[in-house]
Every structure is written in C-alpha cells, then in structure tokens.
Design a protein around this motif. Structure first.
Motif: not given
Length: 290
Positions: A132-144
């Motif tokens: 869950g953390i890894a997927i959420a971090l990937c989502g944050a990187l997409i935004v950043i």
C-alpha cells in the motif's frame, strides 16, 4: 470473536479520523495560502496556534486541570516543537509554490512514518502495508514528476515539513494509548503559542476584515484536524494509517481549483487516483480480512 470485531471497529474509526484530519488540514492550508500574502508567514503561523489555543481553552475550560496533566512532559514538549516546525516549513512552502505541489512533496511523510514505526515503535510491517505504501508513493511521484519545477529550492520547505511531521506523528502514537487526546491537543497549542508570541511582534502586520475571517478559518480547521489526528493515532497503528495521509493530495487539488484556479493536469489526476486506490486497498485488507 468479540475482540476481533472490536479490533476491526477500532481500525475503521482510526481510518475515518485520519481522513477527517487530513481534510481539515488541507482546508486550513488553503486558508493559509490566502492569508500569508496578506499578513506574512510568521503572523499566519502565530494566528494558527493562538487561535487553536483560544478554542482549546474555551472548549476544555471546565476540565482544564485534568487536561493539563501529562505522563510524558518531555515527549509532549518535543512533539509540540516538531509539529510547530512542520507547520512553519509547510506554511513557508505554501507561500512560494502551488498548494497541490506543496502537498505532493509533503506526501513523502507516510513512508517516513511507516519506516519509523517499524524502527522505533516496533510495529509490524507486513507485505500488505508495504504494498500500500509503495503504490501510494508511486502515485505521489506521478503527481510530482521528478525533473519538473516542483524541485525548485522552495521545495525544500515542504520536504523539511515532512520530516518534522513524521517525527511528530510517531511521538503522538507513542504517547497516544496513555494520554488523553485533549492533553496532547492542549500542549501542541500551548508550546506553539508561547514560542511564536515571542517572535511575532517583530513581523506583525495588522489584519483587515478578510484576514480576520481567514484567521478564524485557519484556527478552527487546524484545531479540529489536530483533534482528529490525535484520536486516529491513539486508535490505530501508525504504519496502518500512513497511506491515508496521501488523501491530502486529492483534497489539495480540489481546493487549488476552487479557490486559486490552479487546475490539475492529467498526471495529477492519475496520481490522485493511484493514491486513493492504494488507501482503499489497505483499508479493505485491514478491516475485512484480519
């Protein structure tokens, strides 16, 4: 069986409190972004804490003696300082870069919380939480989108805020089971108000009517959010709650569009969907398959 049901209920309540806290904090951030250009960052930061302290004193006045009792005076002081630093760094970032970008950079804190919970609080880091953390971090990187304008020198402020906030969250979890949530809320407001009151006279700008309304909104939203956050970490493990901090990206995007005409592009929308999906995945696994 009753104990298992109770555990699921506690996790569900903790998740609701966490999302409510993030909602309030992002609403406060929108108010800060509008207020800081009018009266300055330091007076805005002082108003956030002084306003919270006034609300807390009125709210808890009949039980003030009980509220001020703490078993962890040093930890309460440390967590209050960490939160004040996190708030200050983030308010500075909001005054320099768009709210969605600042929130995206702040979104690294759940990873730090999860790692810190395993290292310092000895909480279990199972594969479901890590996924869950890894997927959420990937989502944050997409935004950043590394390499974009988000990585300007001004971005260091929200990143510093994320580090300070992570330490605050872990200490909140540490004292949570043994402290009244009202006590933790009281000391965060008290320490911030005392420290900032000594500095604000040197940067004071008299607020106008609109600024006073924004000050009231910042104080109220911040206080309610703080109470919800304390209850969340008192009822649920830090690592389990960490992915829900990413919901702040979704809320920040909405406030940016509504109040500042900062409309998200397709990458921000995709990242927000990934972040929301990861949070729902962890919530489903934690509350229905334990």
């Amino acid at each position: 069986m009753p104990e298992a049901i109770s555990g699921k209920s506690d996790h569900g309540q903790a998740i609701v409190m966490m999302v409510a806290a993030i909602f309030c904090f992002t609403l406060m951030d929108a108010g800060v972004k509008a207020l800081a250009p009018r009266i300055g960052v330091l007076p805005t930061l002082w108003a956030r804490y002084a306003g919270q302290m006034i609300v807390v004193l009125i709210w808890f006045l009949p039980h003030l003696r009980q509220v001020t009792r703490t078993q962890y005076p040093r930890l309460q002081l440390l967590r209050s300082i960490l939160l004040m630093c996190a708030t200050g760094f983030f308010f500075l970032g909001l005054s320099l870069i768009p709210i969605t970008e600042a929130s995206a950079l702040m979104a690294v804190n759940p990873v730090l919380i999860t790692l810190g919970a395993g290292l310092f609080l000895r909480e279990h880091l199972g594969p479901r939480r890590l996924i869950g953390i890894a997927i959420a971090l990937c989502g944050a990187l997409i935004v950043i989108r590394p390499g974009s304008d988000v990585f300007a020198p001004a971005a260091l402020a929200p990143l510093a805020a994320a580090v300070c906030y992570s330490g605050y969250a872990l200490l909140t979890r540490k004292v949570g089971p043994d402290e009244d949530p009202r006590t933790s809320l009281f000391y965060t407001g008290l320490v911030g108000t005392l420290v900032l009151s000594s500095a604000v006279p040197f940067a004071w700008q008299t607020p106008d009517a609109i600024s006073l309304l924004l000050i009231a909104e910042v104080a109220l939203a911040g206080t309610i959010g703080q109470m919800c956050l304390i209850r969340a970490f008192s009822q649920g493990e830090a690592a389990m709650l960490a992915p829900y901090s990413y919901s702040g990206l979704v809320f920040a995007t909405i406030w940016g569009a509504l109040f500042f005409t900062e409309f998200p592009d397709i990458w921000t929308i995709c990242g927000a969907l990934v972040i929301t999906g990861s949070g729902l995945y962890v919530w489903h696994r934690e509350t229905h398959r334990r």
